[in-house]
Design a protein around this motif. Sequence first.
Motif, PDB file in Angstrom:
ATOM      1  N   ALA A   1       0.827  -1.209   0.000  1.00  0.00           N
ATOM      2  CA  ALA A   1       0.000   0.000   0.000  1.00  0.00           C
ATOM      3  C   ALA A   1       0.859   1.255   0.000  1.00  0.00           C
ATOM      4  O   ALA A   1       0.566   2.230  -0.706  1.00  0.00           O
ATOM      5  CB  ALA A   1      -0.928  -0.010   1.204  1.00  0.00           C
ATOM      6  N   VAL A   2       1.913   1.249   0.788  1.00  0.00           N
ATOM      7  CA  VAL A   2       2.811   2.414   0.851  1.00  0.00           C
ATOM      8  C   VAL A   2       3.464   2.664  -0.498  1.00  0.00           C
ATOM      9  O   VAL A   2       3.657   3.815  -0.922  1.00  0.00           O
ATOM     10  CB  VAL A   2       3.879   2.200   1.947  1.00  0.00           C
ATOM     11  N   ALA A   3       3.779   1.604  -1.224  1.00  0.00           N
ATOM     12  CA  ALA A   3       4.477   1.745  -2.499  1.00  0.00           C
ATOM     13  C   ALA A   3       3.570   2.209  -3.635  1.00  0.00           C
ATOM     14  O   ALA A   3       3.964   3.057  -4.453  1.00  0.00           O
ATOM     15  CB  ALA A   3       5.135   0.412  -2.874  1.00  0.00           C
ATOM     16  N   PHE A   4       2.346   1.682  -3.686  1.00  0.00           N
ATOM     17  CA  PHE A   4       1.515   1.909  -4.877  1.00  0.00           C
ATOM     18  C   PHE A   4       0.395   2.935  -4.699  1.00  0.00           C
ATOM     19  O   PHE A   4      -0.070   3.509  -5.684  1.00  0.00           O
ATOM     20  CB  PHE A   4       0.906   0.578  -5.344  1.00  0.00           C
ATOM     21  N   THR A   5      -0.052   3.170  -3.479  1.00  0.00           N
ATOM     22  CA  THR A   5      -1.147   4.118  -3.281  1.00  0.00           C
ATOM     23  C   THR A   5      -0.824   5.519  -3.795  1.00  0.00           C
ATOM     24  O   THR A   5      -1.657   6.138  -4.477  1.00  0.00           O
ATOM     25  CB  THR A   5      -1.553   4.172  -1.801  1.00  0.00           C
ATOM     26  N   PRO A   6       0.363   6.075  -3.510  1.00  0.00           N
ATOM     27  CA  PRO A   6       0.666   7.416  -4.031  1.00  0.00           C
ATOM     28  C   PRO A   6       0.605   7.487  -5.559  1.00  0.00           C
ATOM     29  O   PRO A   6       0.165   8.502  -6.116  1.00  0.00           O
ATOM     30  CB  PRO A   6       2.087   7.683  -3.515  1.00  0.00           C
ATOM     31  N   ILE A   7       1.019   6.421  -6.236  1.00  0.00           N
ATOM     32  CA  ILE A   7       0.990   6.411  -7.700  1.00  0.00           C
ATOM     33  C   ILE A   7      -0.438   6.507  -8.202  1.00  0.00           C
ATOM     34  O   ILE A   7      -0.755   7.286  -9.119  1.00  0.00           O
ATOM     35  CB  ILE A   7       1.666   5.131  -8.243  1.00  0.00           C
ATOM     36  N   VAL A   8      -1.321   5.734  -7.595  1.00  0.00           N
ATOM     37  CA  VAL A   8      -2.729   5.737  -8.000  1.00  0.00           C
ATOM     38  C   VAL A   8      -3.357   7.112  -7.745  1.00  0.00           C
ATOM     39  O   VAL A   8      -4.086   7.650  -8.584  1.00  0.00           O
ATOM     40  CB  VAL A   8      -3.509   4.641  -7.257  1.00  0.00           C
ATOM     41  N   LEU A   9      -3.068   7.698  -6.588  1.00  0.00           N
ATOM     42  CA  LEU A   9      -3.636   8.999  -6.248  1.00  0.00           C
ATOM     43  C   LEU A   9      -3.151  10.094  -7.191  1.00  0.00           C
ATOM     44  O   LEU A   9      -3.933  10.953  -7.622  1.00  0.00           O
ATOM     45  CB  LEU A   9      -3.293   9.360  -4.800  1.00  0.00           C
ATOM     46  N   VAL A  10      -1.863  10.060  -7.526  1.00  0.00           N
ATOM     47  CA  VAL A  10      -1.316  11.065  -8.444  1.00  0.00           C
ATOM     48  C   VAL A  10      -1.945  10.920  -9.820  1.00  0.00           C
ATOM     49  O   VAL A  10      -2.330  11.908 -10.462  1.00  0.00           O
ATOM     50  CB  VAL A  10       0.216  10.939  -8.532  1.00  0.00           C
ATOM     51  N   TYR A  11      -2.077   9.694 -10.286  1.00  0.00           N
ATOM     52  CA  TYR A  11      -2.657   9.472 -11.613  1.00  0.00           C
ATOM     53  C   TYR A  11      -4.103   9.937 -11.665  1.00  0.00           C
ATOM     54  O   TYR A  11      -4.517  10.622 -12.609  1.00  0.00           O
ATOM     55  CB  TYR A  11      -2.574   7.988 -11.989  1.00  0.00           C
ATOM     56  N   GLN A  12      -4.891   9.586 -10.635  1.00  0.00           N
ATOM     57  CA  GLN A  12      -6.298   9.988 -10.660  1.00  0.00           C
ATOM     58  C   GLN A  12      -6.432  11.503 -10.512  1.00  0.00           C
ATOM     59  O   GLN A  12      -7.281  12.129 -11.156  1.00  0.00           O
ATOM     60  CB  GLN A  12      -7.083   9.273  -9.564  1.00  0.00           C
ATOM     61  N   GLY A  13      -5.585  12.094  -9.682  1.00  0.00           N
ATOM     62  CA  GLY A  13      -5.602  13.545  -9.551  1.00  0.00           C
ATOM     63  C   GLY A  13      -5.266  14.230 -10.862  1.00  0.00           C
ATOM     64  O   GLY A  13      -5.880  15.244 -11.226  1.00  0.00           O
ATOM     65  N   TRP A  14      -4.313  13.680 -11.599  1.00  0.00           N
ATOM     66  CA  TRP A  14      -3.939  14.230 -12.906  1.00  0.00           C
ATOM     67  C   TRP A  14      -5.104  14.135 -13.887  1.00  0.00           C
ATOM     68  O   TRP A  14      -5.344  15.054 -14.663  1.00  0.00           O
ATOM     69  CB  TRP A  14      -2.729  13.477 -13.441  1.00  0.00           C
ATOM     70  N   THR A  15      -5.844  13.035 -13.833  1.00  0.00           N
ATOM     71  CA  THR A  15      -7.006  12.866 -14.711  1.00  0.00           C
ATOM     72  C   THR A  15      -8.040  13.961 -14.466  1.00  0.00           C
ATOM     73  O   THR A  15      -8.568  14.562 -15.405  1.00  0.00           O
ATOM     74  CB  THR A  15      -7.647  11.483 -14.491  1.00  0.00           C
ATOM     75  N   TYR A  16      -8.332  14.225 -13.196  1.00  0.00           N
ATOM     76  CA  TYR A  16      -9.303  15.275 -12.878  1.00  0.00           C
ATOM     77  C   TYR A  16      -8.789  16.650 -13.317  1.00  0.00           C
ATOM     78  O   TYR A  16      -9.574  17.507 -13.743  1.00  0.00           O
ATOM     79  CB  TYR A  16      -9.613  15.274 -11.381  1.00  0.00           C
ATOM     80  N   TRP A  17      -7.489  16.867 -13.212  1.00  0.00           N
ATOM     81  CA  TRP A  17      -6.922  18.154 -13.621  1.00  0.00           C
ATOM     82  C   TRP A  17      -7.046  18.352 -15.133  1.00  0.00           C
ATOM     83  O   TRP A  17      -7.427  19.431 -15.602  1.00  0.00           O
ATOM     84  CB  TRP A  17      -5.467  18.237 -13.195  1.00  0.00           C
TER      85      TRP A  17
END
Length: 333
Positions: A301-317
């Motif tokens: 979770a520590v390794a992959f959660t930030p990647i998922v959050l950044v990607y989804q945040g970029w999509t909304y942007w």
Amino acid sequence: MALTDIWFVLIAVLWTGYFVLEGFDFGVGMLLRVLSKDDTDRRVLINTIGPVWDGNEVWLLVAGGATFAAFPLWYASLFSGFYLALLVILVALIIRGVAFEFRGKIDSVRWRRNWDRAIMVGSTVPALLWGVAFGNIVHGVPLDAQHHFTGTFFILLNPYALLGGLATLTVFMLHGCVFLALKTTDTVRDHAIALAKPLGSAAILCAGGFLAWTAADHGGWAWLFAIAAAVALVLGVSYAIAGREGVAFVCTAVAIVATTVTLFAALYPNVLPSTTDIANSLTTTNASSTPYTLRIMTWVAVAFTPIVLVYQGWTYWVFRKRVTRASIPSGQR
């Protein structure tokens, strides 16, 4: 804090993210033919969530997977006792997803109208049943000494759970209405703002009653979060009526966050209380996986959660701009 407690909090975070993001998806789907006067308007509504709706559902998949891995007994009891309700939700989500993809395949008014109805039904059913499901999780269900569900489907249709279903239904509809006011222009935006007042009144009535019932039964921190949710909901309606849809959307999102936190605060340290005998209840301790499993999951979770959050945040942007009638190409369905 023990790893079992950490994963209880992480699962609460995943469900919170799902309800906030999928909540406005459901709201848009339920309002598809309510806020549109023609097919171009309906295309505008669909395009507001088109780039993000499937990504929002990932939160549900991760929440389910995390529950299975971290608390397998909780997962097993939920899916045995809530099997029919969860199956109905799954079918509704499948129909909804298919409708988004198939709606424009044939240039036919009747074809599109039927798929529009499928989108509305596929959005309404989960919005209602998720509230019923979580109402039963917090209220408790009959479990025997082996943690097996011993009730029937109709036991799940108790007044508290049904009120929870009405709460999620109305709040998600309001959340979607405010989202449309934020993401559209002209008549669609005007209609969304006008609809915010009656929807907000229904949401305040249903969610306020559900939150008060929950806090009265469980006390403690539940009262604090319930009051925060109610205040945020009232502010969201007020700002929406005033035409300040950006602030209103933040407020309705905060209301959903606080409501979900209220439920998990009321639930802890149980994960599924037993109404037969409190000794049969599933808790964060007796329902969890081994410490080794939880440690591995934590590192993943520590390794992959930030990647998922950044990607989804970029999509909304990328898709942050408003959708207008002029942005719908001629002939697009």
